[in-house]
Design a protein around this motif. Structure first.
Motif, mmCIF file in Angstrom:
data_model
loop_
_atom_site.group_PDB
_atom_site.id
_atom_site.type_symbol
_atom_site.label_atom_id
_atom_site.label_comp_id
_atom_site.label_asym_id
_atom_site.label_seq_id
_atom_site.Cartn_x
_atom_site.Cartn_y
_atom_site.Cartn_z
ATOM 1 N N THR A 1 82.336 28.916 67.587
ATOM 2 C CA THR A 1 83.089 27.781 68.112
ATOM 3 C C THR A 1 83.464 26.860 66.958
ATOM 4 O O THR A 1 82.598 26.463 66.188
ATOM 5 C CB THR A 1 82.237 27.003 69.136
ATOM 6 O OG1 THR A 1 81.758 27.919 70.119
ATOM 7 C CG2 THR A 1 83.041 25.928 69.821
ATOM 8 N N PRO A 2 84.740 26.503 66.829
ATOM 9 C CA PRO A 2 85.129 25.594 65.741
ATOM 10 C C PRO A 2 84.389 24.260 65.827
ATOM 11 O O PRO A 2 84.056 23.789 66.918
ATOM 12 C CB PRO A 2 86.629 25.396 65.976
ATOM 13 C CG PRO A 2 87.055 26.575 66.768
ATOM 14 C CD PRO A 2 85.878 26.963 67.602
ATOM 15 N N VAL A 3 84.141 23.664 64.687
ATOM 16 C CA VAL A 3 83.369 22.425 64.610
ATOM 17 C C VAL A 3 84.010 21.317 65.438
ATOM 18 O O VAL A 3 83.316 20.587 66.153
ATOM 19 C CB VAL A 3 83.207 21.975 63.136
ATOM 20 C CG1 VAL A 3 82.534 20.624 63.046
ATOM 21 C CG2 VAL A 3 82.426 23.017 62.353
ATOM 22 N N VAL A 4 85.322 21.204 65.379
ATOM 23 C CA VAL A 4 86.009 20.150 66.139
ATOM 24 C C VAL A 4 85.787 20.349 67.636
ATOM 25 O O VAL A 4 85.552 19.391 68.372
ATOM 26 C CB VAL A 4 87.522 20.147 65.810
ATOM 27 C CG1 VAL A 4 88.265 19.167 66.666
ATOM 28 C CG2 VAL A 4 87.740 19.854 64.342
ATOM 29 N N VAL A 5 85.812 21.589 68.084
ATOM 30 C CA VAL A 5 85.582 21.887 69.497
ATOM 31 C C VAL A 5 84.137 21.553 69.866
ATOM 32 O O VAL A 5 83.865 20.964 70.909
ATOM 33 C CB VAL A 5 85.920 23.357 69.803
ATOM 34 C CG1 VAL A 5 85.546 23.726 71.225
ATOM 35 C CG2 VAL A 5 87.394 23.628 69.549
ATOM 36 N N GLN A 6 83.187 21.921 69.010
ATOM 37 C CA GLN A 6 81.782 21.589 69.250
ATOM 38 C C GLN A 6 81.584 20.084 69.379
ATOM 39 O O GLN A 6 80.855 19.620 70.263
ATOM 40 C CB GLN A 6 80.906 22.116 68.116
ATOM 41 C CG GLN A 6 80.719 23.606 68.118
ATOM 42 C CD GLN A 6 79.857 24.073 66.948
ATOM 43 O OE1 GLN A 6 79.193 23.275 66.296
ATOM 44 N NE2 GLN A 6 79.868 25.363 66.689
ATOM 45 N N GLU A 7 82.241 19.328 68.522
ATOM 46 C CA GLU A 7 82.112 17.870 68.568
ATOM 47 C C GLU A 7 82.651 17.312 69.873
ATOM 48 O O GLU A 7 82.040 16.424 70.471
ATOM 49 C CB GLU A 7 82.826 17.235 67.383
ATOM 50 C CG GLU A 7 82.143 17.486 66.059
ATOM 51 C CD GLU A 7 82.955 17.010 64.859
ATOM 52 O OE1 GLU A 7 84.119 16.588 65.046
ATOM 53 O OE2 GLU A 7 82.424 17.081 63.737
ATOM 54 N N HIS A 8 83.788 17.826 70.329
ATOM 55 C CA HIS A 8 84.357 17.347 71.593
ATOM 56 C C HIS A 8 83.463 17.717 72.777
ATOM 57 O O HIS A 8 83.271 16.906 73.680
ATOM 58 C CB HIS A 8 85.763 17.909 71.790
ATOM 59 C CG HIS A 8 86.806 17.128 71.087
ATOM 60 N ND1 HIS A 8 87.102 17.317 69.761
ATOM 61 C CD2 HIS A 8 87.618 16.133 71.512
ATOM 62 C CE1 HIS A 8 88.051 16.475 69.400
ATOM 63 N NE2 HIS A 8 88.381 15.754 70.454
ATOM 64 N N GLN B 1 80.247 18.136 72.699
ATOM 65 C CA GLN B 1 79.074 17.269 72.644
ATOM 66 C C GLN B 1 79.407 15.854 73.111
ATOM 67 O O GLN B 1 78.605 15.213 73.794
ATOM 68 C CB GLN B 1 78.480 17.260 71.241
ATOM 69 C CG GLN B 1 77.776 18.563 70.920
ATOM 70 C CD GLN B 1 77.221 18.606 69.507
ATOM 71 O OE1 GLN B 1 77.508 17.758 68.679
ATOM 72 N NE2 GLN B 1 76.429 19.631 69.220
#
Length: 110
Positions: free
Chosen positions: A11-18, A20
């Motif tokens: 999972t891309p980091v930006v997607v993980q951040e969203h 979360q």
């Protein structure tokens, strides 16, 4: 058969951040409204362990569960993307199927 869980590296980091951020928002709003995890689970049609995974920001939980929880808690604006109208065409302006000439049908291939 259980669903396959994807490693967090996929999972891309930006997607993980969203995801979360959505999870933290779901937990904070649930607590603010004084709802139990069981009450939220029954409202959105998932199990209590799935609510716990939602609140942790687990990318393996279906997007429908996240959006269901956000809408059930009144967090519609968090889940609604801002779309640039210049990027979208109306259905009337967009041709979905190719014409007969474009498809090669006039040659008897299809």
């Amino acid at each position: 058969m259980p669903k396959k869980s994807f490693p967090s590296e996929a999972t891309p980091v930006v997607v993980q951040e969203h995801i979360q951020m959505w999870g933290h928002a779901i937990r904070a709003q649930r607590m603010l409204l004084r709802l139990t995890a069981a009450q939220l689970a029954s409202r959105i049609g998932v199990s209590v362990p799935t609510v716990a995974r939602l609140e942790k920001g687990d990318p393996g939980v279906g997007v429908g569960s996240y959006l269901g929880a956000l809408f059930a808690l009144g967090l519609n604006s968090v889940a609604t993307p801002v779309l640039n109208p210049d990027l979208w065409q109306t259905a009337a302006n967009k041709r979905v199927r190719p014409t007969r000439a474009e498809s090669g049908d006039e040659l008897g291939y299809f």
